[in-house]
Write a protein that holds these residues in place. Structure first.
Motif, PDB file in Angstrom:
ATOM      1  N   ILE A 308      -9.305  -3.697   6.050  1.00 41.09           N
ATOM      2  CA  ILE A 308      -7.622  -3.282   6.173  1.00 41.09           C
ATOM      3  C   ILE A 308      -7.028  -3.448   7.494  1.00 41.09           C
ATOM      4  O   ILE A 308      -6.013  -4.054   7.435  1.00 41.09           O
ATOM      5  CB  ILE A 308      -7.420  -1.811   5.450  1.00 41.09           C
ATOM      6  N   ALA A 312      -4.462  -6.516   6.819  1.00 35.20           N
ATOM      7  CA  ALA A 312      -3.095  -5.897   6.572  1.00 35.20           C
ATOM      8  C   ALA A 312      -2.168  -6.168   7.600  1.00 35.20           C
ATOM      9  O   ALA A 312      -1.046  -6.587   6.888  1.00 35.20           O
ATOM     10  CB  ALA A 312      -3.208  -4.364   6.227  1.00 35.20           C
ATOM     11  N   ILE A 316       1.442  -8.195   6.480  1.00 35.45           N
ATOM     12  CA  ILE A 316       2.642  -7.512   6.625  1.00 35.45           C
ATOM     13  C   ILE A 316       3.586  -8.288   7.729  1.00 35.45           C
ATOM     14  O   ILE A 316       4.702  -8.549   7.421  1.00 35.45           O
ATOM     15  CB  ILE A 316       2.389  -6.166   7.387  1.00 35.45           C
ATOM     16  N   MET A 328       2.195  -1.275   9.994  1.00 34.75           N
ATOM     17  CA  MET A 328       0.784  -0.561   9.337  1.00 34.75           C
ATOM     18  C   MET A 328       0.911   0.932   9.471  1.00 34.75           C
ATOM     19  O   MET A 328       0.406   1.247   8.612  1.00 34.75           O
ATOM     20  CB  MET A 328      -0.398  -1.029  10.359  1.00 34.75           C
ATOM     21  N   ALA A 333       3.464   0.802   2.739  1.00 37.88           N
ATOM     22  CA  ALA A 333       2.132  -0.116   2.945  1.00 37.88           C
ATOM     23  C   ALA A 333       1.019   0.261   2.059  1.00 37.88           C
ATOM     24  O   ALA A 333       0.102  -0.235   1.858  1.00 37.88           O
ATOM     25  CB  ALA A 333       1.590  -0.380   4.422  1.00 37.88           C
ATOM     26  N   LEU A 336      -0.435  -1.863  -0.594  1.00 45.61           N
ATOM     27  CA  LEU A 336      -1.203  -3.255   0.008  1.00 45.61           C
ATOM     28  C   LEU A 336      -2.664  -2.520   0.456  1.00 45.61           C
ATOM     29  O   LEU A 336      -3.512  -3.221   0.157  1.00 45.61           O
ATOM     30  CB  LEU A 336      -0.588  -3.534   1.344  1.00 45.61           C
ATOM     31  N   PHE A 337      -2.581  -1.327   0.779  1.00 43.08           N
ATOM     32  CA  PHE A 337      -3.923  -0.844   1.277  1.00 43.08           C
ATOM     33  C   PHE A 337      -4.886  -0.870   0.026  1.00 43.08           C
ATOM     34  O   PHE A 337      -6.100  -0.858  -0.008  1.00 43.08           O
ATOM     35  CB  PHE A 337      -3.763   0.610   1.849  1.00 43.08           C
ATOM     36  N   LEU A 340      -5.948  -3.841  -1.271  1.00 46.77           N
ATOM     37  CA  LEU A 340      -7.392  -4.668  -0.459  1.00 46.77           C
ATOM     38  C   LEU A 340      -8.753  -3.596  -0.665  1.00 46.77           C
ATOM     39  O   LEU A 340      -9.798  -4.319  -0.746  1.00 46.77           O
ATOM     40  CB  LEU A 340      -7.035  -4.335   1.100  1.00 46.77           C
TER      41      LEU A 340
END
Length: 435
Positions: A308, A312, A316, A328, A333, A336-337, A340
């Motif tokens: 990540i 990430a 981003i 981050m 987010a 998104l985490f 992944l």
């Protein structure tokens, strides 16, 4: 020994030793003076035939696809929350309510968790309720099942925001090395869960009562005492209200250590089977699997968080404006985490299964030495065929089994019997019935 499923979601050298042991039945036969390990193994395995065998295989093999589809649905739910800018909307709402960054992160995680729960709920209802009913593995009504789901959600609403708040705090304080500190945070939460879970979480789902005095309890106490396992707390819990799977565990850490047997184990099996199961569970404690699991899970999470931390920021930088994600340390987010981690854990499934399976195999051998009930152990292994394929191929077992298969366990028991029993004989159990 996980004789039941777990509601909340680890080397190779030992596995090779086990495989080597399985490859020399002739030596075991010679040591036993003619006892045929393979014939003794087949006598158990062949008790599962016809419709019951087909049902067992169908249920477990269907689970292979559930791994893939479950990951896809989870990924798409997070993708929707990210691309629709709902996650950034949750953060904007939290910023209007809170001033401090930690409070904004904490509050953002709550609607994110609720939205994720609702988006994946139809899939969970199918896999965890209707499919279980279809295969006659569920004892609850839909209302009872839904009630327990609600309890689980409430627990998540307490724990998950605290975890997210802590992870994002280390991202802000150590933007380059946060994944290392984040691994430590997750390990601490895991330890606290192991410490407090048996006392505060498990009783929310089942009633725990002290096991009644008698020969069976005396035998469990004797086995535990032989290996310095605390026996102040031995409980029976009413898991039959949920399903008919047999289960037991040695749970807790320090002052919360307890031995627990579910009522299915006591009602559906004979004393020799109970002893075999408890020998296995004592093995997890004596062999330090709790601490080993925390360490291994920590390593697994470290790799996931490292990925990540590397992937990430690039995503981003490229798509953050479209998603409404600033950086981050922005709790927007979160989806998104989640995406992944979903991909990472799907790819790591065979490795994770192997790590857990090695622990279980070690506990199997310990249990055979502790209880000295190879036929009791073999009978229990066959009972697991209600929901676990009994005789997979070697590659299939490596990829999809987080416990040794029934055939592997029965064969281990018969090899132990050949090597450790005077004048062993082949038992032909017939169809296993509830005792």
């Amino acid at each position: 020994m996980q004789f039941s499923k777990s509601p909340i979601r680890p080397v190779i050298g030992k596995a090779l030793l086990v495989l080597c042991a399985l490859s020399i039945p002739a030596m075991a036969q010679a040591a036993a003076g003619g006892f045929d390990v393979e014939a003794a193994t087949r006598a158990y395995i062949d008790t599962l035939q016809g419709a019951e065998l087909e049902k067992s295989n169908s249920y477990f093999e269907g689970g292979y696809w559930l791994i893939l589809w479950g990951a896809l649905i989870t990924f798409l739910a997070d993708f929707f929350l990210l691309k629709s800018r709902l996650s950034s909307g949750f953060r904007a709402w939290a910023e209007r309510k809170m001033k401090r960054l930690w409070a904004v992160t904490w509050l953002t995680s709550i609607p994110y968790l609720l939205a994720s729960f609702l988006l994946t709920l139809p899939w969970v209802i199918y896999t965890d309720f209707f499919r279980e009913k279809q295969y006659d593995l569920m004892s609850q009504s839909f209302g009872e099942w839904a009630g327990e789901q609600a309890i689980g959600l409430l627990i998540s609403l307490i724990v998950f925001p605290l975890l997210v708040m802590a992870i994002f705090a280390v991202i802000r304080r150590a933007p380059k090395t946060w994944w290392i500190w984040g691994t430590g945070v997750i390990s601490i939460f895991l330890f606290i869960g192991l410490l407090l879970g048996p006392v505060f979480i498990s009783p929310l789902f089942n009633d725990y009562t002290e096991m009644e005095p008698g020969p069976l309890r005396d035998r469990i106490v004797a086995m535990a005492a032989e290996h310095d396992v605390p026996t102040e707390n031995i409980y029976v819990f009413n898991q039959s209200k949920q399903h008919k799977r047999i289960s037991a565990n040695v749970s807790g850490v320090g002052p919360t250590i307890r031995i627990s047997l579910n009522d299915n184990l006591l009602e559906r099996t004979d004393p020799e089977e109970v002893a075999a199961v408890m020998g296995h569970e004592l093995g997890h404690y004596v062999l330090g699997h709790t601490w080993r699991s925390i360490f291994i899970i920590g390593l697994i999470m470290a790799v996931g968080l490292f990925l990540i931390a590397r992937i990430a920021p690039r995503l981003i930088a490229r798509h953050g404006d479209k998603w409404g994600v600033r950086n981050m340390s922005d709790p927007a987010a979160l989806p998104l985490f989640g995406m992944l981690l979903t991909v990472y854990f799907l790819a790591a499934t065979p490795a994770l299964n192997t790590l857990i399976r090695v622990n279980e195999s070690d506990a199997d051998l310990f249990g055979l030495n502790a209880a000295k009930e190879p036929d009791g152990f073999a009978k229990v292994a066959m009972r697991l065929s209600e929901y676990r394929k009994i005789e997979p191929g070697s590659t299939e077992e490596m990829l999809f089994f987080d416990h040794p298969s029934g055939a592997t366990r029965v064969r281990m028991a018969m090899e132990w019997k050949a090597q450790n029993t005077e004048n062993p004989v082949i038992v032909r159990p017939g169809t296993l019935k509830e005792e």
